[in-house]
Design an enzyme around this catalytic site. Structure first.
Site, mmCIF file in Angstrom:
data_model
loop_
_atom_site.group_PDB
_atom_site.id
_atom_site.type_symbol
_atom_site.label_atom_id
_atom_site.label_comp_id
_atom_site.label_asym_id
_atom_site.label_seq_id
_atom_site.Cartn_x
_atom_site.Cartn_y
_atom_site.Cartn_z
ATOM 1 N N LYS A 207 0.402 3.801 -2.372
ATOM 2 C CA LYS A 207 -0.424 4.917 -2.874
ATOM 3 C C LYS A 207 0.355 5.873 -3.763
ATOM 4 O O LYS A 207 0.500 7.058 -3.449
ATOM 5 C CB LYS A 207 -1.024 5.698 -1.697
ATOM 6 C CG LYS A 207 -1.905 4.901 -0.759
ATOM 7 C CD LYS A 207 -2.606 5.808 0.232
ATOM 8 C CE LYS A 207 -3.464 5.062 1.213
ATOM 9 N NZ LYS A 207 -2.759 4.273 2.220
ATOM 10 N N ASP B 68 0.848 -1.204 0.000
ATOM 11 C CA ASP B 68 0.000 0.000 0.000
ATOM 12 C C ASP B 68 0.878 1.248 0.000
ATOM 13 O O ASP B 68 1.093 1.870 1.034
ATOM 14 C CB ASP B 68 -0.884 -0.072 1.260
ATOM 15 C CG ASP B 68 -1.757 1.147 1.459
ATOM 16 O OD1 ASP B 68 -2.036 1.857 0.485
ATOM 17 O OD2 ASP B 68 -2.160 1.379 2.622
ATOM 18 N N ASN C 227 4.914 9.130 -16.230
ATOM 19 C CA ASN C 227 6.175 8.442 -16.532
ATOM 20 C C ASN C 227 6.840 7.914 -15.262
ATOM 21 O O ASN C 227 7.337 6.785 -15.222
ATOM 22 C CB ASN C 227 7.091 9.427 -17.264
ATOM 23 C CG ASN C 227 8.403 8.795 -17.669
ATOM 24 O OD1 ASN C 227 8.422 7.792 -18.368
ATOM 25 N ND2 ASN C 227 9.498 9.369 -17.206
ATOM 26 N N HIS D 152 1.436 8.506 -6.519
ATOM 27 C CA HIS D 152 0.780 9.693 -7.082
ATOM 28 C C HIS D 152 1.877 10.619 -7.594
ATOM 29 O O HIS D 152 2.529 11.312 -6.810
ATOM 30 C CB HIS D 152 -0.054 10.383 -5.981
ATOM 31 C CG HIS D 152 -0.931 11.479 -6.489
ATOM 32 N ND1 HIS D 152 -1.847 12.124 -5.686
ATOM 33 C CD2 HIS D 152 -1.047 12.047 -7.711
ATOM 34 C CE1 HIS D 152 -2.496 13.034 -6.392
ATOM 35 N NE2 HIS D 152 -2.019 13.016 -7.625
ATOM 36 N N ILE E 288 3.770 12.093 -11.762
ATOM 37 C CA ILE E 288 3.500 12.197 -13.199
ATOM 38 C C ILE E 288 3.496 10.772 -13.793
ATOM 39 O O ILE E 288 4.140 9.869 -13.243
ATOM 40 C CB ILE E 288 4.523 13.105 -13.922
ATOM 41 C CG1 ILE E 288 5.945 12.577 -13.749
ATOM 42 C CG2 ILE E 288 4.401 14.541 -13.416
ATOM 43 C CD1 ILE E 288 6.966 13.300 -14.611
ATOM 44 N N GLN F 298 -10.133 7.713 11.726
ATOM 45 C CA GLN F 298 -11.003 7.281 10.626
ATOM 46 C C GLN F 298 -12.373 7.934 10.779
ATOM 47 O O GLN F 298 -12.864 8.132 11.888
ATOM 48 C CB GLN F 298 -11.159 5.750 10.642
ATOM 49 C CG GLN F 298 -9.870 4.996 10.386
ATOM 50 C CD GLN F 298 -9.453 4.994 8.913
ATOM 51 O OE1 GLN F 298 -9.919 5.813 8.125
ATOM 52 N NE2 GLN F 298 -8.559 4.097 8.554
HETATM 53 O O1 C5P Z 1 -5.650 1.178 11.940
HETATM 54 P P1 C5P Z 1 -6.681 1.269 10.839
HETATM 55 O O2 C5P Z 1 -7.651 0.105 10.816
HETATM 56 O O3 C5P Z 1 -7.363 2.619 10.781
HETATM 57 O O4 C5P Z 1 -5.787 1.127 9.505
HETATM 58 C C1 C5P Z 1 -6.317 1.329 8.217
HETATM 59 C C2 C5P Z 1 -5.221 1.146 7.213
HETATM 60 O O5 C5P Z 1 -5.750 1.349 5.910
HETATM 61 C C3 C5P Z 1 -4.049 2.109 7.346
HETATM 62 O O6 C5P Z 1 -2.875 1.372 7.022
HETATM 63 C C4 C5P Z 1 -4.308 3.177 6.303
HETATM 64 O O7 C5P Z 1 -3.114 3.681 5.755
HETATM 65 C C5 C5P Z 1 -5.056 2.388 5.233
HETATM 66 N N1 C5P Z 1 -5.953 3.160 4.366
HETATM 67 C C6 C5P Z 1 -7.016 3.890 4.847
HETATM 68 N N2 C5P Z 1 -7.834 4.580 3.988
HETATM 69 C C7 C5P Z 1 -7.618 4.522 2.679
HETATM 70 C C8 C5P Z 1 -6.538 3.781 2.189
HETATM 71 C C9 C5P Z 1 -5.726 3.089 3.065
HETATM 72 O O8 C5P Z 1 -7.239 3.922 6.045
HETATM 73 N N3 C5P Z 1 -8.459 5.122 1.860
#
Ligand code: C5P
Length: 232
Positions: free
Chosen positions: A61, A59, A67, A63, A65, A190
């Site tokens: 992610k 993971d 190339n 982001h 350009i 979250q």
């Molecule tokens: O500890 P928790 O359950 O919040 O972890 C969620 C994991 O998912 C983290 O590693 C976070 O980087 C990842 N993540 C996220 N939301 C996203 C993409 C990835 O929480 N949209």
């Protein structure tokens, strides 16, 4: 359909990660390696977790350009992980380039997912700070549609959006959903969250669970609870 629970191994180094994984003597959970661990340990951590028999979602992610992302994906594809991802906000051109870079000479490649809106982003912040108007679900569905048009396999989104994404992009289009909490658990940073059972109801293919498992008093029991609620 291979619904599964992916554990987010957000540890600061290899030692803590192996100590955590050593607790799983009966099962080999699907593991997510994120930025913290990968930046600390590099490809060696991926090889070792792979050697231990776990499937890996890397993971990072991406982001940048097109190339740059294409070349970085070509490097990641040699790590033989199950899944990798990028930010859909990098545009369709970037996603197409990523897919090109990721595809090996024999045509095989890891699953490629696009992050839509992070599950820590609220609609208010998306409006005020990112200047994206409309609802968060519209944005997620639009990004998912772009990802599908670019040839990607699915998206990372909140379980709350999984049903809408499937309705727009088809049921084969994968939804991998973080933002999972047990009913009595802390949300932390979250925002758009559900329980494992609700994620199943909403049609997620994979849930990504970090702290509810890694910070639990009994991580193996917490993992098994997730499997029971989401997979079985
Ligand atoms: O500890 P928790 O359950 O919040 O972890 C969620 C994991 O998912 C983290 O590693 C976070 O980087 C990842 N993540 C996220 N939301 C996203 C993409 C990835 O929480 N949209």
């Amino acid at each position: 359909m291979n619904r599964d629970v992916i554990i987010a191994c957000d540890f600061s180094g290899a030692e803590a990660t192996y100590a955590f994984l050593d607790q799983f003597t009966e099962e080999k959970p699907f593991v997510k390696i994120g930025m913290e661990l990968y930046y600390a340990e590099g490809p060696a951590i991926v090889h070792e977790i792979h050697r231990r028999g776990h499937k890996i979602f890397l993971d990072l992610k991406l982001h940048d350009i097109p190339n740059t992302v294409q070349k970085a994906m070509a490097v990641l594809s040699r790590l033989n992980v199950e899944m990798v991802n990028l930010h859909a906000a990098g545009t369709k051109a970037m996603m197409e380039a990523a897919l090109n870079g990721l595809t090996r000479e024999d045509g095989s490649r890891p699953i490629l997912l696009a992050v839509t809106q992070l599950t820590s982003t609220s609609e208010e912040r998306m409006h005020d700070e990112l200047l994206i108007s409309g609802s968060i679900s519209d944005c997620v569905c639009h990004y998912a549609q772009m990802a599908k048009e670019a040839g990607l396999d699915g998206v990372v989104c909140s379980p709350l959006e999984a049903g809408m994404v499937k309705a727009r992009c088809g049921k084969e289009f994968l939804t991998v959903t973080p933002g999972i909490r047990f009913a009595d658990g802390k949300a932390g940073d979250q925002v758009r969250i559900t329980t494992p059972a609700q994620a199943k109801e909403k049609g997620s293919d994979y849930i990504v669970v970090g702290r509810p498992i890694t910070a639990a008093a009994d991580p193996v029991a917490a993992y098994r609870q997730c499997v029971k609620d989401f997979v079985l």
